[in-house]
Design a protein around this motif. Structure first.
Motif, PDB file in Angstrom:
ATOM      1  N   SER A   1      -1.951  33.978   2.139  1.00 55.62           N
ATOM      2  CA  SER A   1      -3.290  33.385   2.235  1.00 55.62           C
ATOM      3  C   SER A   1      -4.082  33.513   0.946  1.00 55.62           C
ATOM      4  O   SER A   1      -4.986  32.726   0.683  1.00 55.62           O
ATOM      5  N   GLY A   2      -3.762  34.502   0.118  1.00 50.87           N
ATOM      6  CA  GLY A   2      -4.513  34.722  -1.110  1.00 50.87           C
ATOM      7  C   GLY A   2      -5.709  35.633  -0.932  1.00 50.87           C
ATOM      8  O   GLY A   2      -6.381  35.978  -1.920  1.00 50.87           O
ATOM      9  N   TYR A   3      -6.006  36.023   0.303  1.00 55.42           N
ATOM     10  CA  TYR A   3      -7.134  36.923   0.560  1.00 55.42           C
ATOM     11  C   TYR A   3      -6.651  38.362   0.430  1.00 55.42           C
ATOM     12  O   TYR A   3      -5.840  38.845   1.219  1.00 55.42           O
ATOM     13  N   THR A   4      -7.129  39.024  -0.598  1.00 51.19           N
ATOM     14  CA  THR A   4      -6.786  40.431  -0.829  1.00 51.19           C
ATOM     15  C   THR A   4      -8.038  41.286  -0.730  1.00 51.19           C
ATOM     16  O   THR A   4      -9.156  40.820  -0.985  1.00 51.19           O
ATOM     17  N   LEU A   5      -7.845  42.528  -0.330  1.00 50.74           N
ATOM     18  CA  LEU A   5      -8.964  43.453  -0.150  1.00 50.74           C
ATOM     19  C   LEU A   5      -8.889  44.562  -1.186  1.00 50.74           C
ATOM     20  O   LEU A   5      -7.787  45.021  -1.537  1.00 50.74           O
ATOM     21  N   PRO A   6     -10.032  45.021  -1.669  1.00 48.46           N
ATOM     22  CA  PRO A   6     -10.032  46.178  -2.578  1.00 48.46           C
ATOM     23  C   PRO A   6      -9.714  47.453  -1.810  1.00 48.46           C
ATOM     24  O   PRO A   6      -9.535  47.444  -0.585  1.00 48.46           O
ATOM     25  N   LEU A   7      -9.670  48.553  -2.496  1.00 48.44           N
ATOM     26  CA  LEU A   7      -9.442  49.838  -1.846  1.00 48.44           C
ATOM     27  C   LEU A   7     -10.610  50.181  -0.928  1.00 48.44           C
ATOM     28  O   LEU A   7     -11.753  49.791  -1.187  1.00 48.44           O
ATOM     29  N   PRO A   8     -10.342  50.887   0.172  1.00 48.67           N
ATOM     30  CA  PRO A   8     -11.439  51.256   1.087  1.00 48.67           C
ATOM     31  C   PRO A   8     -12.558  52.040   0.409  1.00 48.67           C
ATOM     32  O   PRO A   8     -13.685  52.053   0.916  1.00 48.67           O
ATOM     33  N   SER A   9     -12.269  52.690  -0.690  1.00 50.43           N
ATOM     34  CA  SER A   9     -13.314  53.442  -1.391  1.00 50.43           C
ATOM     35  C   SER A   9     -14.229  52.549  -2.216  1.00 50.43           C
ATOM     36  O   SER A   9     -15.245  53.015  -2.738  1.00 50.43           O
ATOM     37  N   HIS A  10     -13.897  51.280  -2.333  1.00 53.38           N
ATOM     38  CA  HIS A  10     -14.718  50.346  -3.112  1.00 53.38           C
ATOM     39  C   HIS A  10     -16.088  50.198  -2.450  1.00 53.38           C
ATOM     40  O   HIS A  10     -16.186  50.080  -1.215  1.00 53.38           O
ATOM     41  N   PRO A  11     -17.181  50.177  -3.201  1.00 56.04           N
ATOM     42  CA  PRO A  11     -18.524  50.103  -2.588  1.00 56.04           C
ATOM     43  C   PRO A  11     -18.760  48.826  -1.790  1.00 56.04           C
ATOM     44  O   PRO A  11     -19.610  48.820  -0.892  1.00 56.04           O
ATOM     45  N   GLN A  12     -18.043  47.753  -2.097  1.00 52.48           N
ATOM     46  CA  GLN A  12     -18.234  46.494  -1.380  1.00 52.48           C
ATOM     47  C   GLN A  12     -17.022  46.144  -0.503  1.00 52.48           C
ATOM     48  O   GLN A  12     -16.800  44.981  -0.181  1.00 52.48           O
ATOM     49  N   TYR A  13     -16.293  47.165  -0.108  1.00 53.65           N
ATOM     50  CA  TYR A  13     -15.103  46.914   0.714  1.00 53.65           C
ATOM     51  C   TYR A  13     -15.471  46.223   2.026  1.00 53.65           C
ATOM     52  O   TYR A  13     -14.802  45.291   2.457  1.00 53.65           O
ATOM     53  N   LYS A  14     -16.543  46.698   2.673  1.00 55.60           N
ATOM     54  CA  LYS A  14     -16.927  46.114   3.964  1.00 55.60           C
ATOM     55  C   LYS A  14     -17.307  44.640   3.809  1.00 55.60           C
ATOM     56  O   LYS A  14     -16.967  43.815   4.663  1.00 55.60           O
ATOM     57  N   ALA A  15     -18.005  44.284   2.719  1.00 59.08           N
ATOM     58  CA  ALA A  15     -18.383  42.885   2.498  1.00 59.08           C
ATOM     59  C   ALA A  15     -17.140  42.014   2.304  1.00 59.08           C
ATOM     60  O   ALA A  15     -17.068  40.887   2.820  1.00 59.08           O
ATOM     61  N   TYR A  16     -16.147  42.525   1.565  1.00 58.06           N
ATOM     62  CA  TYR A  16     -14.898  41.778   1.380  1.00 58.06           C
ATOM     63  C   TYR A  16     -14.164  41.607   2.710  1.00 58.06           C
ATOM     64  O   TYR A  16     -13.632  40.532   3.006  1.00 58.06           O
ATOM     65  N   GLU A  17     -14.124  42.674   3.505  1.00 53.74           N
ATOM     66  CA  GLU A  17     -13.409  42.621   4.774  1.00 53.74           C
ATOM     67  C   GLU A  17     -14.090  41.666   5.750  1.00 53.74           C
ATOM     68  O   GLU A  17     -13.431  40.844   6.418  1.00 53.74           O
ATOM     69  N   LEU A  18     -15.426  41.752   5.859  1.00 52.03           N
ATOM     70  CA  LEU A  18     -16.148  40.843   6.745  1.00 52.03           C
ATOM     71  C   LEU A  18     -15.970  39.397   6.304  1.00 52.03           C
ATOM     72  O   LEU A  18     -15.771  38.493   7.145  1.00 52.03           O
ATOM     73  N   GLY A  19     -16.059  39.136   5.011  1.00 55.10           N
ATOM     74  CA  GLY A  19     -15.875  37.777   4.521  1.00 55.10           C
ATOM     75  C   GLY A  19     -14.491  37.244   4.800  1.00 55.10           C
ATOM     76  O   GLY A  19     -14.317  36.066   5.161  1.00 55.10           O
ATOM     77  N   MET A  20     -13.472  38.092   4.641  1.00 52.16           N
ATOM     78  CA  MET A  20     -12.098  37.673   4.933  1.00 52.16           C
ATOM     79  C   MET A  20     -11.931  37.306   6.397  1.00 52.16           C
ATOM     80  O   MET A  20     -11.341  36.272   6.737  1.00 52.16           O
ATOM     81  N   LYS A  21     -12.455  38.137   7.299  1.00 48.85           N
ATOM     82  CA  LYS A  21     -12.341  37.853   8.738  1.00 48.85           C
ATOM     83  C   LYS A  21     -13.097  36.573   9.107  1.00 48.85           C
ATOM     84  O   LYS A  21     -12.606  35.744   9.895  1.00 48.85           O
ATOM     85  N   LEU A  22     -14.301  36.410   8.549  1.00 50.13           N
ATOM     86  CA  LEU A  22     -15.092  35.224   8.869  1.00 50.13           C
ATOM     87  C   LEU A  22     -14.425  33.959   8.327  1.00 50.13           C
ATOM     88  O   LEU A  22     -14.449  32.906   8.982  1.00 50.13           O
ATOM     89  N   ALA A  23     -13.815  34.053   7.149  1.00 43.33           N
ATOM     90  CA  ALA A  23     -13.102  32.900   6.590  1.00 43.33           C
ATOM     91  C   ALA A  23     -11.926  32.503   7.474  1.00 43.33           C
ATOM     92  O   ALA A  23     -11.646  31.303   7.661  1.00 43.33           O
ATOM     93  N   HIS A  24     -11.244  33.478   8.037  1.00 44.55           N
ATOM     94  CA  HIS A  24     -10.159  33.172   8.972  1.00 44.55           C
ATOM     95  C   HIS A  24     -10.696  32.432  10.196  1.00 44.55           C
ATOM     96  O   HIS A  24     -10.062  31.499  10.691  1.00 44.55           O
ATOM     97  N   GLY A  25     -11.856  32.864  10.693  1.00 42.39           N
ATOM     98  CA  GLY A  25     -12.435  32.171  11.847  1.00 42.39           C
ATOM     99  C   GLY A  25     -12.786  30.735  11.547  1.00 42.39           C
ATOM    100  O   GLY A  25     -12.505  29.828  12.354  1.00 42.39           O
ATOM    101  N   PHE A  26     -13.392  30.469  10.386  1.00 41.11           N
ATOM    102  CA  PHE A  26     -13.737  29.091  10.028  1.00 41.11           C
ATOM    103  C   PHE A  26     -12.479  28.245   9.818  1.00 41.11           C
ATOM    104  O   PHE A  26     -12.450  27.065  10.198  1.00 41.11           O
ATOM    105  N   GLU A  27     -11.453  28.825   9.231  1.00 43.28           N
ATOM    106  CA  GLU A  27     -10.215  28.063   9.022  1.00 43.28           C
ATOM    107  C   GLU A  27      -9.554  27.722  10.352  1.00 43.28           C
ATOM    108  O   GLU A  27      -9.011  26.614  10.527  1.00 43.28           O
ATOM    109  N   ILE A  28      -9.588  28.643  11.294  1.00 40.84           N
ATOM    110  CA  ILE A  28      -9.029  28.362  12.627  1.00 40.84           C
ATOM    111  C   ILE A  28      -9.800  27.238  13.297  1.00 40.84           C
ATOM    112  O   ILE A  28      -9.205  26.346  13.936  1.00 40.84           O
ATOM    113  N   LEU A  29     -11.125  27.231  13.176  1.00 43.74           N
ATOM    114  CA  LEU A  29     -11.923  26.156  13.774  1.00 43.74           C
ATOM    115  C   LEU A  29     -11.547  24.799  13.173  1.00 43.74           C
ATOM    116  O   LEU A  29     -11.403  23.809  13.905  1.00 43.74           O
TER     117      LEU A  29
END
Length: 639
Positions: free
Chosen positions: A280-308
C-alpha cells in the motif's frame, strides 16, 4: 400491528412518529409537509453541526395506512453510538414543545425504551404487553395514558394497548390528566439533560496525517468521517483487496490536519490494532515518534475512504442537480443566521465558509432528498467531490504549520473507581468515603435487609426488592398464619396425616407409641384446633432439633448464650417427659449471627467481583465494606 412494526426494527435503530393530536382535517398531509419544513428550519442550527454515526435524523410525510393516520415519521440507524438515539429523544421532545399540536411516539427494538429508563418508578399496571400507544411526548412533556375506568366496568389492568386514534383524542382533550409522574419524567429528562451544549462535548478533535484528497473532501463534507470509520471498523478481507494499491488516495501527497470525530468514532478507530499491507505504501514511524498516533490515525482513515470508493456505484442522474436553490433553502439559511449559527463570522471568511459547507451538507442529505429516491453511496459522493473540488497542497501545508492542539483522549481510560462512580450516579446514589462506611456500618442492617427480602411477597414474574429494611420490617401474624395452615391442611385429623407425621411416629420412642396411639384414637372424631396444630408442629420441630444437635450439622451453627436462652430452654423441657438432660443442653440457634456470618463469608469469596450477596444487598441500599483483613493479608504477602 404495533407489535409487528416494532419487531421489524433492527437492533440499532430508533423509530419516531409525530401525529396531529387533533382530528385530521381536509388537506392534512399538506399541512404535515409544511410542518416538516418548519421543523427543519427551526432545528437547523442543531442538526447541521451534528455528526451521526450511521444515519441522520430525517422526517418524512407518511400517508394514512389502516388505523394509523397520516403523520411525520422516520427511522435512524445509530449503530454503536447510543447517544444518537438519546439526541433524537431530545429533538422529538423539543419538537412537541415548539409545535404543541403534535404528539410524538418513539421506540426501538426493545419497545418503549423510555419506560425502561424509568423502570424503577413505573406504576404496577404498566407492562410491555399493554404499553402500546400509551406513551407520548406532548407539549414538551412525557404523558402516559392509564387504563380507563367507566361507571359500569372497573379498570382492566391486563388490557392491551389503546387504539392510536383513541389515544390521540384523549391527549388532545385531557392531556393534563395523563402527565407522567414526576420521578418518571425526571429519569427521562436526566438522560437527555445537557443538550444542546452536549453536542460539542461529544466531539473529539485529533491530528491526522492524511492524503490531500481526503483533507479536501472532509472540508466539504465533515460528516463523511463517520462512513469512513465504519468502513474501516467493519472491514473484511474482500474490502482490504482495494487497499493494496490505493488507486484513489495514494500516500504520496499527505499533510497534517485536524479531523473532528465523535468520541464513539474516535474510540473505534484508535482502539483497533492494524498493520497496513506493504504494497500500500503506507508506513508508520516508530511508536516512540511524537506524531506516531497522527500517522496511525491517518493510515486507518485512509483505508476507510479507499474502501468506500471501492464500493462506488453508478451515479444516479439526479445526483448532480442543484439543490441549494429555491425558497426552502432560503428559509433554511435565514434560520441559521437568526439562530447565530455562524457565530458572528464575517460572510466569506474561512470559518464562515466551513460552517456553511456543514449546513449545505446536512441540507443535501436530510432535507432535499425526494421521497423514494435512491440513496447515494458515500463512495459516489467522495468521487463526485474529488471531481469538483480544487486541491491546493501548498495551502494545506501552510495550515499544517499552525494547527490547533488536539483534544486530550484520557477519557478512553476508565479506572474501577471511575466505573463505580458512574454506576452510583446512574442510581442517584452518593459514594460514601471509607471512614463513613466504617462509622455508619451496622451488621443489624444486613440481617434486617435480608429478612425483609425473604419476607417480601413474590410472584411468577420474580422477586421485588424492598428499597430499605426500614420500610418493611419483618412481622409475623400468628392468627393469619394459623388460618392459612388451617385452610391448607384442613381441620379433619385424617387430613393432617402426611409422610412427615408418619415418619415422626416411626422415630418416636417405644414408650410413647402406645400413648400417642391411644390419644389419637380418642380424638379421631374430634376437630383439631389451630392452637393444638401449632403445638404439634412445634413439638415436631423440637424433636428434629434434638436429633440434629447430636450431629455435625447441628454443631456447625452458632447458638445463643445460655443466659439469653433460658426461657426457651425451659419451654422446650416441657415438650416431652423423657427429654431430660438433652433439653437442658439444647440451646437455640442464633439466626441473625448465622445469617450475617454466611453472608460475610459469601461476600468475601466474591473477591471484589459481582455476586449474589452484593447484588441482593446493594439492591436494597446496603453496601458492605471491603474485607480489611483480607486486603491486609494480601499486602503482607506482596511485601
Amino acid at each position: 400491528m404495533e407489535a409487528l412494526g416494532r419487531a421489524a426494527l433492527p437492533e440499532d435503530a430508533v423509530r419516531y412518529r409525530l401525529f396531529a393530536a387533533a382530528r385530521p382535517r381536509p388537506g392534512g398531509e399538506a399541512l404535515l409537509r409544511r410542518c416538516a419544513e418548519a421543523i427543519v428550519v427551526r432545528f437547523a442550527p442543531l442538526l447541521s453541526a451534528y455528526i451521526w454515526q450511521r444515519q441522520p435524523f430525517r422526517l418524512r410525510c407518511e400517508p394514512a395506512r389502516g388505523e394509523t393516520p397520516a403523520h411525520l415519521g422516520g427511522r435512524t440507524l445509530f449503530g454503536d453510538n447510543v447517544e444518537d438515539e438519546w439526541f433524537i429523544v431530545y429533538l422529538v421532545r423539543e419538537i412537541t414543545r415548539e409545535f404543541p399540536g403534535l404528539a410524538a411516539r418513539i421506540d426501538d427494538n426493545d419497545g418503549e425504551f423510555l419506560l425502561i429508563e424509568a423502570a424503577d418508578f413505573l406504576p404496577e399496571w404498566l407492562t410491555p404487553e399493554n404499553s402500546d400507544n400509551r406513551v407520548f411526548f406532548y407539549k414538551g412533556e412525557l404523558h402516559i395514558i392509564p387504563p380507563l375506568e367507566t361507571d359500569e366496568q372497573e379498570c382492566d389492568l391486563s388490557a392491551a394497548g389503546l387504539p392510536l386514534s383513541q389515544a390521540l383524542t384523549l391527549l388532545s382533550r385531557r392531556s393534563e390528566e395523563f402527565l407522567a409522574a414526576e420521578p418518571i419524567r425526571t429519569a427521562v429528562d436526566k438522560r437527555i439533560s445537557g443538550y444542546p451544549e452536549k453536542i460539542q462535548a461529544s466531539f473529539h478533535r485529533a491530528h491526522c496525517y492524511l492524503p490531500a484528497g481526503i483533507v479536501a473532501v472532509l472540508r466539504q463534507r465533515p460528516s463523511l468521517v463517520a462512513a469512513a470509520v465504519q468502513a474501516f471498523y467493519l472491514r473484511d478481507p474482500v474490502d482490504l483487496r482495494a487497499c493494496c494499491s490505493f488507486q484513489t488516495f495514494p500516500p504520496d501527497e499527505r499533510v497534517m490536519t485536524v479531523v473532528t470525530f465523535t468520541k464513539c468514532l474516535y474510540a473505534q478507530l484508535v482502539q483497533q490494532k492494524f498493520v497496513p499491507d506493504r504494497r500500500s505504501g503506507y508506513t508508520l514511524p516508530l511508536p516512540s515518534h511524537p506524531q506516531y498516533k497522527a500517522y496511525e490515525l491517518g493510515m486507518k482513515l485512509a483505508h476507510g475512504f479507499e474502501i468506500l470508493c471501492s464500493k462506488r456505484s453508478k451515479v444516479s442522474p439526479d445526483s448532480k442537480r442543484n439543490v441549494l436553490s429555491g425558497p426552502l433553502w432560503e428559509r433554511f439559511l435565514s434560520s441559521l443566521k437568526e439562530k447565530e449559527y455562524f457565530k458572528g463570522e464575517m460572510e466569506g471568511s474561512a470559518k464562515y465558509l466551513e460552517r456553511l459547507r456543514m449546513a449545505e451538507d446536512y441540507f443535501k442529505q436530510s432535507v432535499s432528498k425526494p421521497e423514494g429516491s435512491v440513496e447515494l453511496s458515500p463512495g459516489d459522493e467522495i468521487l463526485t467531490l474529488l471531481q469538483t473540488t480544487t486541491i491546493d497542497l501548498k495551502e494545506f501545508e501552510r495550515e499544517a504549520a499552525c494547527l490547533p492542539p488536539e483534544d486530550d483522549d484520557s477519557w478512553l481510560e476508565i479506572t474501577p473507581d471511575d466505573l463505580d462512580q458512574m454506576l452510583k450516579e446512574a442510581r442517584n446514589e452518593s459514594l460514601p468515603s471509607s471512614n463513613e462506611e466504617q462509622q455508619e456500618y451496622d451488621l443489624e442492617t444486613v440481617a434486617e435487609s435480608m429478612k425483609a427480602f425473604v419476607s417480601k411477597v413474590s410472584t411468577h414474574e420474580g422477586a421485588e426488592m424492598p428499597w430499605s429494611s426500614d420500610e418493611s420490617h419483618v412481622t409475623f401474624d400468628v392468627d393469619t398464619f394459623t388460618k392459612a395452615l388451617d385452610r391448607i391442611l384442613g381441620s379433619d385429623s385424617e387430613e393432617l396425616d402426611s409422610d412427615d407425621l408418619d415418619e415422626e411416629q416411626e422415630f418416636d420412642f417405644s414408650d410413647e407409641d402406645d400413648e400417642d396411639l391411644d390419644a389419637g384414637n380418642q380424638r379421631e372424631d374430634e376437630e383439631v384446633s389451630p392452637n393444638e396444630l401449632i403445638g404439634s408442629l412445634k413439638s415436631y420441630m423440637n424433636e428434629m432439633d434434638r436429633e440434629l444437635a447430636r450431629t455435625n450439622v447441628g454443631k456447625s451453627f452458632t447458638t445463643q448464650k445460655k443466659g439469653a436462652s433460658s426461657v426457651n430452654a425451659t419451654t422446650s423441657q416441657s415438650a416431652g417427659p423423657d427429654s431430660g438432660a438433652e433439653d437442658t443442653e439444647l440451646t437455640p440457634v442464633d439466626v441473625d449471627m448465622n445469617l450475617v456470618t454466611n453472608l460475610l463469608e459469601s461476600y468475601s469469596a466474591q473477591s471484589g467481583l459481582a455476586g449474589p450477596t452484593s447484588n441482593i444487598l446493594q439492591s436494597m441500599g446496603v453496601f458492605l465494606p471491603e474485607n480489611a483483613d483480607h486486603a491486609g493479608s494480601n499486602k503482607g504477602a506482596k511485601a
